[in-house]
Design an enzyme around this catalytic site. Structure first.
Site, PDB file in Angstrom:
ATOM      1  CG  HIS A 219     -60.458  -9.594 -75.623  1.00 56.11           C
ATOM      2  ND1 HIS A 219     -61.371 -10.211 -74.803  1.00 56.11           N
ATOM      3  CD2 HIS A 219     -61.133  -9.285 -76.757  1.00 56.11           C
ATOM      4  CE1 HIS A 219     -62.552 -10.253 -75.413  1.00 56.11           C
ATOM      5  NE2 HIS A 219     -62.431  -9.692 -76.599  1.00 56.11           N
TER       6      HIS A 219
ATOM      7  CG  ASP B  23     -63.696  -6.563 -75.868  1.00 57.95           C
ATOM      8  OD1 ASP B  23     -64.861  -6.620 -75.407  1.00 57.95           O
ATOM      9  OD2 ASP B  23     -63.417  -6.881 -77.050  1.00 57.95           O
TER      10      ASP B  23
ATOM     11  CG  HIS C 176     -65.391  -9.578 -72.400  1.00 52.93           C
ATOM     12  ND1 HIS C 176     -66.277 -10.597 -72.087  1.00 52.93           N
ATOM     13  CD2 HIS C 176     -65.350  -9.528 -73.762  1.00 52.93           C
ATOM     14  CE1 HIS C 176     -66.745 -11.103 -73.202  1.00 52.93           C
ATOM     15  NE2 HIS C 176     -66.207 -10.497 -74.227  1.00 52.93           N
TER      16      HIS C 176
ATOM     17  CG  HIS D   6     -62.490  -7.296 -81.418  1.00 50.38           C
ATOM     18  ND1 HIS D   6     -63.076  -8.488 -81.776  1.00 50.38           N
ATOM     19  CD2 HIS D   6     -62.728  -7.148 -80.084  1.00 50.38           C
ATOM     20  CE1 HIS D   6     -63.665  -9.032 -80.708  1.00 50.38           C
ATOM     21  NE2 HIS D   6     -63.463  -8.247 -79.672  1.00 50.38           N
TER      22      HIS D   6
ATOM     23  CG  HIS E 117     -68.660 -13.293 -75.650  1.00 46.36           C
ATOM     24  ND1 HIS E 117     -68.381 -12.008 -76.042  1.00 46.36           N
ATOM     25  CD2 HIS E 117     -69.985 -13.311 -75.342  1.00 46.36           C
ATOM     26  CE1 HIS E 117     -69.484 -11.287 -75.984  1.00 46.36           C
ATOM     27  NE2 HIS E 117     -70.472 -12.050 -75.565  1.00 46.36           N
TER      28      HIS E 117
ATOM     29  NE  ARG F 212     -64.109  -4.194 -85.204  1.00 46.56           N
ATOM     30  CZ  ARG F 212     -64.724  -4.819 -84.229  1.00 46.56           C
ATOM     31  NH1 ARG F 212     -64.699  -6.141 -84.161  1.00 46.56           N
ATOM     32  NH2 ARG F 212     -65.349  -4.150 -83.284  1.00 46.56           N
TER      33      ARG F 212
HETATM   34  N1  LIG Z   1     -67.025  -6.427 -76.991  1.00 44.07           N
HETATM   35  C1  LIG Z   1     -67.814  -5.726 -77.759  1.00 44.07           C
HETATM   36  O1  LIG Z   1     -68.590  -4.904 -77.255  1.00 44.07           O
HETATM   37  N2  LIG Z   1     -67.778  -5.880 -79.108  1.00 44.07           N
HETATM   38  C2  LIG Z   1     -67.010  -6.908 -79.811  1.00 44.07           C
HETATM   39  C3  LIG Z   1     -67.764  -8.212 -79.923  1.00 44.07           C
HETATM   40  C4  LIG Z   1     -68.419  -8.632 -78.688  1.00 44.07           C
HETATM   41  O2  LIG Z   1     -67.721  -9.191 -77.833  1.00 44.07           O
HETATM   42  O3  LIG Z   1     -69.626  -8.393 -78.581  1.00 44.07           O
HETATM   43  C5  LIG Z   1     -66.725  -6.452 -81.214  1.00 44.07           C
HETATM   44  O4  LIG Z   1     -66.109  -7.216 -81.962  1.00 44.07           O
HETATM   45  O5  LIG Z   1     -67.120  -5.310 -81.546  1.00 44.07           O
END
Ligand SMILES: NC(=O)N[C@@H](CC(=O)O)C(=O)O
Length: 438
Positions: free
Chosen positions: A61, A306, A233, A63, A180, A65
């Protein structure tokens, strides 16, 4: 034909039931042997005395970007931060711009990751076109392009009919739907956990039942469809209990927990610091305890980060305008060591299982990653279990600095990281922030 000999380490390979002082030999991007005897002619010898040698850690998990928000992170910088955190493989989320809802988008991630030559990157495709929750994406074509799972992460798949069809359709490819879990109508405008602290602080809340309800709904949908559901999460005590009960009924549900949800509570928001703002939000101490118990009893079988980078100027905005999310790749290992293994909630083999064979199986990679079985990919993480250091956001390899753990004294870190048979990270001793042993 290059051979790496990793000698004298404590090899922990839960997939093979190994926890012993053994040597590991890698050759031609594969595991050659694990044991006490091996080929004598190594090109590189790594002394792993006092260190832990395990299969490359997998974070399901993350990101990255790119494309669309390269100011926060790129595939290269995120994959480099993964290496510094001891992670050899990440599954990246589809909430990019444009989202990963087409084969071209998925293929782009694969290509950029190969060019970066940092950690392995496997794209997670969007469940719905545009992540809009309206129409299923072409899941089969996304699988052909390299998608290992599906999610609309950052948003739920809110429509129960669409979620049901996604579970049914994804199971045709034996892929998991990662959800999610958030009932948006209950959290609209929310900034932190809804409860006593949000009322005390006068900050709009996101009530825990927004997660609990969707977890329960989706477990029922997984039960009636036989599809594979993964709860992302997980953060509330009730959600953990509902997953536990669903597993008892034989539902194909798995769950992951992130370090912020077993180390931090919602009272931290009294600082009004947006580094404590993430989604799902920090919950109460009862929820933290329930997440830890879920990890201890196996209800939650995966650890993930995450990792959600946001450029400093975005996080500097006032609390209700700042984006949700924190970085996590480089603090995953120390927080697991310091706050799960150290206190005795998990032993080392169990913790390593949650970061190797469990996410490998979740992502359909268990036939080649997540273990040190001969013939498996030569992805190896060597950890220093006793290194003491202070988290310094300024030294992160991520483009972003949004961590709530700055200044924390922690134990455990990556020592050497091998991906595809190549040494791609070595911790330089005496790095600023290292603390004296003892
Ligand atoms: N987990 C987070 O707090 N942020 C995630 C997206 C999300 O799950 O809200 C993100 O892409 O920033």
């Amino acid at each position: 034909m290059s051979t790496i000999h990793i000698k004298g380490g404590r090899v922990i390979d839960p997939g093979q039931g190994v926890d012993a002082s053994l040597d590991v030999w890698l050759r031609d991007r594969k595991v050659l042997a694990v044991g006490r005897e091996g080929p004598g002619d190594a090109d590189e010898v790594i002394d792993a005395g006092g260190l832990i040698v395990c299969p490359g850690l997998i974070d399901c998990h993350v990101h990255l970007r790119e494309p669309g928000n390269e100011e926060d992170e790129t595939i290269a910088t995120g994959a480099d931060a993964a290496l510094a955190g001891g992670v050899t493989t990440v599954a990246c989320m589809p909430n990019t711009i444009p989202p990963l809802d087409t084969p071209a988008g998925v293929e782009y991630i694969v290509l950029q990751a190969k060019r970066a030559k940092k950690c392995n990157v496997y794209p997670v495709g969007a469940v719905s076109k545009g992540r809009s929750g309206g129409e299923l994406a072409e899941l089969g074509r996304l699988v052909e392009a390299g998608a290992v799972a599906f999610t609309d992460d950052g948003a739920p798949v809110a429509n129960p009919s669409l979620m049901k069809r996604a579970l049914q359709y994804a199971s045709m490819f034996d892929k998991v739907i990662m959800q999610h879990c958030q009932v948006m109508e209950l959290t609209d405008g929310g900034v932190m956990n809804g409860g006593y602290q949000s009322m005390r602080l006068g900050i709009p809340g996101m009530p825990p039942e927004a997660e609990d309800i969707m977890v329960a709904r989706d477990i029922r949908l997984a039960e009636v469809t036989g599809g594979r559901l993964h709860i992302q999460h997980i953060s509330t005590a009730r959600a953990v209990e509902v997953v536990r009960e669903g597993k008892r009924r034989g539902v194909r549900v798995t769950a992951e927990a992130c370090p912020h949800h077993f180390t931090l509570t919602d009272d931290r928001l009294e600082s009004f610091d947006s580094h404590f703002k993430m989604n799902p939000p920090l919950r109460t101490s009862e929820d933290v305890q329930a997440v830890i118990e879920g990890l201890t009893d196996g209800t939650i079988e995966v650890l993930s980060t995450d990792h959600a980078p946001h450029a400093p100027e975005k996080k500097a905005r006032e609390l209700n305008l700042a984006p949700f999310g924190i970085i996590g790749l480089e603090t995953l290992v120390p927080l697991v060591v310091t706050h799960l293994i150290g206190p005795g909630h998990l032993d080392w083999p169990t913790a390593i299982r949650m970061l190797t064979v469990a996410p490998a199986d979740l992502l359909g990679l268990g036939h080649r990653k997540g273990s040190l079985a001969p013939g498996f990919d030569a992805d190896v993480t060597i950890l220093d279990p006793s290194a003491r250091w202070t988290v310094d956001p300024g030294r992160s390899r991520s483009k972003s600095r949004n961590t709530p753990f700055g200044g924390w004294e922690v134990t455990g870190r990556a020592h050497t990281v091998i991906v595809n048979g190549e040494i791609r990270f070595r911790h330089d001793p005496g790095e600023r922030g290292d603390l004296p042993a003892g």
